[in-house]
Write a protein that holds these residues in place. Sequence first.
Motif, PDB file in Angstrom:
ATOM      1  N   LYS A 134       0.881  -1.157   0.000  1.00 25.10           N
ATOM      2  CA  LYS A 134       0.000   0.000   0.000  1.00 25.10           C
ATOM      3  C   LYS A 134       0.924   1.213   0.000  1.00 25.10           C
ATOM      4  CE  LYS A 134      -3.998  -1.900   2.483  1.00 25.10           C
ATOM      5  NZ  LYS A 134      -4.801  -1.778   3.738  1.00 25.10           N
ATOM      6  N   LYS A 135       0.955   1.930  -1.088  1.00 25.63           N
ATOM      7  CA  LYS A 135       1.993   2.950  -1.280  1.00 25.63           C
ATOM      8  C   LYS A 135       1.948   4.055  -0.225  1.00 25.63           C
ATOM      9  CE  LYS A 135       0.754   3.153  -5.705  1.00 25.63           C
ATOM     10  NZ  LYS A 135       0.140   1.826  -5.947  1.00 25.63           N
ATOM     11  N   TYR A 136       0.743   4.411   0.221  1.00 22.67           N
ATOM     12  CA  TYR A 136       0.652   5.497   1.194  1.00 22.67           C
ATOM     13  C   TYR A 136       1.333   5.149   2.513  1.00 22.67           C
ATOM     14  CZ  TYR A 136      -3.067   2.963   3.661  1.00 22.67           C
ATOM     15  OH  TYR A 136      -3.775   2.026   4.368  1.00 22.67           O
ATOM     16  N   GLN A 137       1.472   3.836   2.830  1.00 19.14           N
ATOM     17  CA  GLN A 137       2.081   3.428   4.091  1.00 19.14           C
ATOM     18  C   GLN A 137       3.575   3.752   4.158  1.00 19.14           C
ATOM     19  OE1 GLN A 137       1.104  -0.766   4.266  1.00 19.14           O
ATOM     20  NE2 GLN A 137      -0.751  -0.370   5.459  1.00 19.14           N
ATOM     21  N   TRP A 138       4.189   4.009   3.002  1.00 22.90           N
ATOM     22  CA  TRP A 138       5.636   4.206   2.960  1.00 22.90           C
ATOM     23  C   TRP A 138       6.039   5.676   3.018  1.00 22.90           C
ATOM     24  CZ3 TRP A 138       9.488   0.373   2.648  1.00 22.90           C
ATOM     25  CH2 TRP A 138       8.984  -0.932   2.680  1.00 22.90           C
ATOM     26  N   THR A 139       5.095   6.578   3.155  1.00 22.22           N
ATOM     27  CA  THR A 139       5.425   7.992   3.241  1.00 22.22           C
ATOM     28  C   THR A 139       5.689   8.405   4.687  1.00 22.22           C
ATOM     29  OG1 THR A 139       3.107   8.665   3.463  1.00 22.22           O
ATOM     30  CG2 THR A 139       4.013   8.533   1.228  1.00 22.22           C
ATOM     31  N   ALA A 140       6.518   9.449   4.835  1.00 25.95           N
ATOM     32  CA  ALA A 140       6.788  10.072   6.138  1.00 25.95           C
ATOM     33  C   ALA A 140       7.317   9.074   7.171  1.00 25.95           C
ATOM     34  CB  ALA A 140       5.526  10.767   6.663  1.00 25.95           C
ATOM     35  N   LEU A 141       8.083   8.096   6.718  1.00 28.90           N
ATOM     36  CA  LEU A 141       8.731   7.120   7.593  1.00 28.90           C
ATOM     37  C   LEU A 141      10.247   7.248   7.461  1.00 28.90           C
ATOM     38  CD1 LEU A 141       6.828   3.767   6.884  1.00 28.90           C
ATOM     39  CD2 LEU A 141       6.677   5.139   8.950  1.00 28.90           C
ATOM     40  N   PRO A 142      10.997   6.981   8.526  1.00 31.27           N
ATOM     41  CA  PRO A 142      12.456   6.890   8.377  1.00 31.27           C
ATOM     42  C   PRO A 142      12.813   5.632   7.589  1.00 31.27           C
ATOM     43  CG  PRO A 142      11.814   6.336  10.619  1.00 31.27           C
ATOM     44  CD  PRO A 142      10.575   6.803   9.924  1.00 31.27           C
ATOM     45  N   LEU A 143      13.583   5.801   6.542  1.00 31.70           N
ATOM     46  CA  LEU A 143      13.931   4.697   5.654  1.00 31.70           C
ATOM     47  C   LEU A 143      15.445   4.504   5.602  1.00 31.70           C
ATOM     48  CD1 LEU A 143      11.507   5.601   2.718  1.00 31.70           C
ATOM     49  CD2 LEU A 143      11.140   3.861   4.482  1.00 31.70           C
ATOM     50  N   ALA A 144      15.855   3.274   5.363  1.00 28.09           N
ATOM     51  CA  ALA A 144      17.272   2.929   5.242  1.00 28.09           C
ATOM     52  C   ALA A 144      17.561   2.429   3.837  1.00 28.09           C
ATOM     53  CB  ALA A 144      17.652   1.872   6.273  1.00 28.09           C
ATOM     54  N   MET A 145      18.827   2.482   3.463  1.00 30.10           N
ATOM     55  CA  MET A 145      19.261   2.082   2.132  1.00 30.10           C
ATOM     56  C   MET A 145      20.237   0.905   2.248  1.00 30.10           C
ATOM     57  SD  MET A 145      21.208   4.500  -0.688  1.00 30.10           S
ATOM     58  CE  MET A 145      20.020   5.802  -0.362  1.00 30.10           C
ATOM     59  N   HIS A 146      19.930  -0.173   1.539  1.00 27.69           N
ATOM     60  CA  HIS A 146      20.785  -1.361   1.541  1.00 27.69           C
ATOM     61  C   HIS A 146      21.003  -1.823   0.106  1.00 27.69           C
ATOM     62  CE1 HIS A 146      20.550  -2.329   5.906  1.00 27.69           C
ATOM     63  NE2 HIS A 146      19.358  -1.754   5.814  1.00 27.69           N
ATOM     64  N   GLY A 147      22.108  -2.499  -0.125  1.00 27.71           N
ATOM     65  CA  GLY A 147      22.303  -3.086  -1.445  1.00 27.71           C
ATOM     66  C   GLY A 147      23.752  -3.293  -1.809  1.00 27.71           C
ATOM     67  N   GLN A 183      -6.375  15.455  -2.833  1.00 29.04           N
ATOM     68  CA  GLN A 183      -5.799  14.132  -2.550  1.00 29.04           C
ATOM     69  C   GLN A 183      -6.768  13.283  -1.738  1.00 29.04           C
ATOM     70  OE1 GLN A 183      -2.779  13.741   0.519  1.00 29.04           O
ATOM     71  NE2 GLN A 183      -1.475  12.548  -0.846  1.00 29.04           N
ATOM     72  N   SER A 184      -7.442  13.913  -0.790  1.00 29.50           N
ATOM     73  CA  SER A 184      -8.346  13.178   0.096  1.00 29.50           C
ATOM     74  C   SER A 184      -9.569  12.635  -0.628  1.00 29.50           C
ATOM     75  CB  SER A 184      -8.791  14.078   1.251  1.00 29.50           C
ATOM     76  OG  SER A 184      -7.685  14.491   2.021  1.00 29.50           O
ATOM     77  N   GLN A 185      -9.880  13.178  -1.792  1.00 31.54           N
ATOM     78  CA  GLN A 185     -11.024  12.718  -2.562  1.00 31.54           C
ATOM     79  C   GLN A 185     -10.696  11.517  -3.441  1.00 31.54           C
ATOM     80  OE1 GLN A 185     -14.115  13.970  -2.030  1.00 31.54           O
ATOM     81  NE2 GLN A 185     -13.039  15.141  -0.440  1.00 31.54           N
ATOM     82  N   LYS A 186      -9.415  11.228  -3.566  1.00 32.78           N
ATOM     83  CA  LYS A 186      -9.000  10.106  -4.407  1.00 32.78           C
ATOM     84  C   LYS A 186      -9.222   8.784  -3.692  1.00 32.78           C
ATOM     85  CE  LYS A 186      -5.357  12.710  -6.825  1.00 32.78           C
ATOM     86  NZ  LYS A 186      -3.900  12.771  -7.115  1.00 32.78           N
ATOM     87  N   LYS A 187      -9.250   7.699  -4.466  1.00 32.23           N
ATOM     88  CA  LYS A 187      -9.264   6.374  -3.873  1.00 32.23           C
ATOM     89  C   LYS A 187      -7.960   6.157  -3.102  1.00 32.23           C
ATOM     90  CE  LYS A 187     -12.135   4.153  -7.419  1.00 32.23           C
ATOM     91  NZ  LYS A 187     -12.198   3.094  -8.450  1.00 32.23           N
ATOM     92  N   LEU A 188      -8.018   5.319  -2.087  1.00 30.33           N
ATOM     93  CA  LEU A 188      -6.859   5.092  -1.231  1.00 30.33           C
ATOM     94  C   LEU A 188      -5.624   4.696  -2.036  1.00 30.33           C
ATOM     95  CD1 LEU A 188      -6.254   5.109   1.840  1.00 30.33           C
ATOM     96  CD2 LEU A 188      -6.701   2.657   1.836  1.00 30.33           C
ATOM     97  N   ALA A 189      -5.809   3.846  -3.030  1.00 27.08           N
ATOM     98  CA  ALA A 189      -4.687   3.360  -3.831  1.00 27.08           C
ATOM     99  C   ALA A 189      -4.095   4.427  -4.739  1.00 27.08           C
ATOM    100  CB  ALA A 189      -5.127   2.167  -4.677  1.00 27.08           C
ATOM    101  N   GLU A 190      -4.821   5.543  -4.928  1.00 25.99           N
ATOM    102  CA  GLU A 190      -4.369   6.584  -5.849  1.00 25.99           C
ATOM    103  C   GLU A 190      -3.845   7.825  -5.140  1.00 25.99           C
ATOM    104  OE1 GLU A 190      -7.926   7.225  -8.020  1.00 25.99           O
ATOM    105  OE2 GLU A 190      -7.794   5.333  -9.147  1.00 25.99           O
ATOM    106  N   GLY A 191      -3.968   7.869  -3.807  1.00 24.57           N
ATOM    107  CA  GLY A 191      -3.513   9.040  -3.065  1.00 24.57           C
ATOM    108  C   GLY A 191      -2.034   9.280  -3.189  1.00 24.57           C
ATOM    109  N   ILE A 192      -1.271   8.190  -3.202  1.00 29.04           N
ATOM    110  CA  ILE A 192       0.175   8.225  -3.472  1.00 29.04           C
ATOM    111  C   ILE A 192       0.414   7.316  -4.664  1.00 29.04           C
ATOM    112  CG2 ILE A 192       2.476   7.692  -2.597  1.00 29.04           C
ATOM    113  CD1 ILE A 192       1.241  10.043  -1.179  1.00 29.04           C
TER     114      ILE A 192
END
Length: 464
Positions: A134-147, A183-192
């Motif tokens: 769910k793409k919106y779940q990945w916003t405004a979170l601390p993220l790390a980079m690996h690879g 943004q709030s009027q969009k479907k959940l999957a389309e917000g981000i």
Amino acid sequence: MKLKHEFKNAWGVIRENNAMEQVNNYSKEYMNFLDVGKTERTSAKEIIRLAKEHGYISIEEAINNKSVKPGDKIYANNKDKGVALFLIGEKNLESGMKIVGGHIDAPRIDLKANPLYEDANLGFFKTHYYGGIKKYQWTALPLAMHGVVILQDGKKVDISIGEDHSDPVFCITDLLPHLAADQSQKKLAEGITGEGLNILIGSQPSEGVDKDPVAYHVLKILNEKYGMVEEDFLSAEIEIVPAGCSRELGLDRSMILGYGQDDRSCSYAAVKAILQTESPKYTAVALCVDKEEIGSNGNTGMKSRFFENTVAELIALEGNYNDLKVRRAMANSKVLSADVAVGYDPNFPEVYDKRNSAFIGNGLVLCKYTGSRGKGGCNDANAEFNAEVRRIFNEANVVWQTAELGKVDQGGGGTIAYILAELGAEVIDCGVAVLSMHAPYEVVSKADVYEMYKGYKAFFNINK
């Protein structure tokens, strides 16, 4: 005679058996595995490290020794992204194996081949998400980079930024509520959107640089730290995952909150179980594969010939090799497809059939079929094998339950079960219930993951 079987709560059985210390010790070890194994590569590396500590040798060493015998411990590394551990049993491989197979990849965000750009004095990486998120779940979170990055001279460089407390982290920005009316009027999957998952990586410009000074400064830092130039992104595998460690959840510390528990919870249990197994009648196998979240394709996914080829190598070491023995080894095998089940969430009761759901704290989960809409794409384990596994767990005092994936026609999903079943093996899905599956942070019960380990160990050690 009872009208309906009542599934036990695992915590009650654990208390009766005075096993709280074992549960807590297992949970600590498992959480450490989650923290070390943030990607399929780091998970595979940790599994191999644990295997070596317990006396396992590589398949290449076994081939050089030109023999294999009962009790031998062998691991096979699939391009640093998958691992198979073999504990050779008393009976030859042609008689079949006891396999617990899970995956070590998890939903995440990957960098594109040309990721670096600058806009409005901000530096970003372009991305493409991996697996069902769910793409919106990945916003405004601390993220790390690996690879890993392969430099121009062929040198392989490991990257890990964001896990240490002294490291910087990254994030995907979201729109403030004050400007989010549209943004709030969009479907959940389309917000981000997928193209909106851009990683914020910097804002300080380099001195004396006219074009894209922020992006230039970011690249300069990567060059100083890793020797990278921009072209090296073309031959890189860089993954973005939640930063930080797994945590105990709840005032009673009864659950675990962490990234990648689908399906590293099951894969770790399989590894732990085989490392605690000695002298099985049938060869025991802990199989940890990649790419399940995107259909098991590719040369590190379950659809590759890696596992079959490794079994062929071991049969050749037994002597008198022929291809028919490999086919028999597969067809005579019995498999627990070690994948998680969806846990019943009372916040969303409308998508579950409560009578056929998995509940947090009720132990290991047997799932006869997955698939979607008419069992499409599933394995659908037969009654004989289903009953056999049930007996194994009952005899070993393993707390277990049964479940399926939500209401009929509500959705669905799949595992690696059908792939091994297509080779003739008996297979059933067997894992633990998870809340918030595929979210950046997922939830499991400590009691459940412990019962899963017990169940896998019992399966390896049964001599039938």
